[in-house]
Design a protein around this motif. Structure first.
Motif, PDB file in Angstrom:
ATOM      1  N   VAL A 184      35.838 -23.951  53.953  1.00 56.06           N
ATOM      2  CA  VAL A 184      36.876 -23.211  54.785  1.00 56.06           C
ATOM      3  C   VAL A 184      35.990 -22.151  55.329  1.00 56.06           C
ATOM      4  O   VAL A 184      35.902 -21.687  56.504  1.00 56.06           O
ATOM      5  N   SER A 209      33.267 -22.900  57.944  1.00 55.59           N
ATOM      6  CA  SER A 209      33.807 -23.419  59.483  1.00 55.59           C
ATOM      7  C   SER A 209      34.194 -22.165  60.194  1.00 55.59           C
ATOM      8  O   SER A 209      34.418 -22.309  61.454  1.00 55.59           O
ATOM      9  N   TRP A 210      34.385 -21.084  59.583  1.00 51.82           N
ATOM     10  CA  TRP A 210      34.822 -19.771  60.256  1.00 51.82           C
ATOM     11  C   TRP A 210      33.851 -18.426  59.942  1.00 51.82           C
ATOM     12  O   TRP A 210      33.818 -17.570  60.957  1.00 51.82           O
ATOM     13  N   GLY A 211      32.943 -18.458  59.149  1.00 54.22           N
ATOM     14  CA  GLY A 211      32.062 -17.324  58.708  1.00 54.22           C
ATOM     15  C   GLY A 211      30.490 -17.872  58.285  1.00 54.22           C
ATOM     16  O   GLY A 211      30.472 -19.006  58.395  1.00 54.22           O
TER      17      GLY A 211
END
Length: 469
Positions: free
Chosen positions: A168, A171-173
């Motif tokens: 997770v 995917s975003w950071g």
């Protein structure tokens, strides 16, 4: 180390309405410490590119945490008993959090390695102290048994959560956030620590320094050798542990009292924990590779693929405590090992055409259920009949079994998978899948044998009790 001369009186158990919060704080630390082992795995390719590391460098970055964590656990448990459970717990949590921030800020390999090693030092102090504090949080034996059964499952939850969290975050950071997250958890826990009981009073007793040095060096060398499949280091570690046993037998104040490991019941529980941890590490490692290489999953989808097993483990946490009380810790341990063996046996049929849903139905969920039940039963079995003043040490021994298991599993089963694949095509998707299935089959046999040994020990223990009566 000098004598701990200042006595701190033990407070009473927290009010009933605070026991849930206390358990949540302690459990959050246990989950975070185990998740930190696996959270870096999915992020390794990104870290390698960002810091310009070689494959060998990645090994150091990965293993530094496990080395110090596993090598110092017994010492950390003993310090908790001598210096106070809550005091050592808070010290470990703060050290772990600070080291996590250092890892997040690392710009070179050796800063990252040093930070990971320091994370392990903090974890080795916090983990056994947290487990020991359960006796103060739950003074009632029945409630303590249920809490210990749930506690045993937290390692499985942590291992699965690390894989989920890393996918997770990536995917975003940036990869650095995989270290910021445990630092935030540590800060919250440290601020809430006054809500926890202090545990038994400090004991004015000297630490067995030679024993502490030998077991720390022996375990560290042994774990490193297993991780690297290096027989020289394995031999050095085994020699250090043998010398430790000699020193303990002659010491008037041993670090690990011989009676602690003289119990066949406790040894059977530790064997169950170690073998299950070994199988679980191999399970996550092989399936993560299979999902990405054979099924062409992305890192996020690979993490999501492990969500059903994590949910299965949460289910076992919900039922494990009641099952332990109803059937007994030994029976639950044997049942968990048998279910784990069945799951691994079904996964041994892995091939290049295996689908995710087929795997999920036959083995991906069944093995974690068995592992969760094993950890529930074996943790209770190992801790039963432990004196309060030795609860930290026993917690360190239990966590050591969990820490030694994964490098043993990876060092034995992954080479077996590779050699089997080489004998069936020398590479390629089909050969690799065949090798993975063979490794799962070996794990299934080991777990089945362990289930039989646990049942034999339980039967022998029942016979001795009947004779005494």
């Amino acid at each position: 180390m000098g004598t701990a001369s200042v006595d701190v009186p033990s407070d009473t158990a927290p009010p009933r309405q605070r026991t849930g919060l206390s358990f949540a704080l302690l459990g959050a630390v246990q989950i975070t410490l185990i998740a930190t082992i696996t959270v870096i795995t999915v992020a390794l390719p990104v870290i390698q590119r960002d810091l310009r590391l070689t494959d060998t460098d990645l090994v150091f970055a990965t293993s530094a945490y496990s080395l110090s964590f596993g090598g110092l656990l017994v010492l950390g448990g003993r310090l908790a008993d001598l210096l106070g459970h809550r005091a050592v717990f808070v010290t470990g949590v703060v050290a772990f959090g600070a080291a996590s921030l250092a890892a997040a800020a690392a710009t070179t390999l050796w800063v990252l390695v040093a930070a990971r090693f320091a994370q392990g030092v903090g974890a080795a102090l916090a983990a056994p102290a947290a487990m020991a504090l359960l006796s103060s949080v739950f003074p009632d034996p029945a409630r303590r048994t249920r809490a210990l059964a749930v506690w045993g499952v937290l390692a499985s939850i942590g291992a699965g959560s690390g894989n989920l969290l890393s996918g997770v975050i990536l995917s975003w950071g940036q990869w650095r956030w995989v270290f910021v997250a445990p630092a935030v958890v540590s800060a919250v826990i440290a601020l809430c620590a006054p809500l926890l009981p202090t545990g038994p009073a400090r004991r004015p007793e000297r630490l067995d320094v030679p024993g502490a040095l030998l077991i720390t060096a022996g375990l560290t060398a042994f774990i490193f050798g297993l991780g690297e499949s290096d027989w020289v280091w394995i031999g050095v570690g085994a020699l250090g542990l043998a010398l430790f046993a000699v020193v303990q037998a002659r010491s008037s104040r041993p670090l690990v009292p011989p009676a602690l490991l003289a119990s066949t019941r406790r040894l059977a529980a530790l064997l169950a924990i170690g073998l299950t941890a070994a199988a679980m590490a191999t399970y996550f490692f092989i399936l993560a590779i299979f999902f990405q290489k054979s099924l062409d999953y992305s890192p996020l989808r690979t993490s999501a693929a492990f969500l059903p097993p994590v949910l299965a483990v949460l289910f076992t946490a919900a039922v494990g405590g009641r099952a332990t009380r109803r059937f007994g810790a030994g029976v639950l341990t044997a049942a968990g090992l048998a279910l784990g063996a069945a799951g691994m046996g079904l996964l041994s049929g892995l091939d290049a055409d295996s689908s995710y849903w087929g795997l999920l139905v036959v083995g991906v969920t069944l093995f974690p259920v068995g592992a969760g039940l094993t950890f529930s039963g074996a943790t209770v079995w190992a801790v039963e009949r432990t004196a309060p003043e030795e609860s930290g040490l026993v917690g360190g021994v239990v966590n050591t079994a969990m820490e030694i298991g994964p490098p043993v599993g990876l060092a034995v089963l992954v080479p077996l998978a590779v050699s089997h694949a080489a004998g069936h095509g020398g590479g390629g998707t089909a050969a690799d899948a065949s090798g993975y299935g063979f490794a799962f089959g070996v794990a299934a046999v080991a777990l089945a044998v362990a289930a039989g040994l646990v049942l034999l020990q339980r039967a022998a223990g029942s016979s001795r009790t009947a004779v005494r009566d």
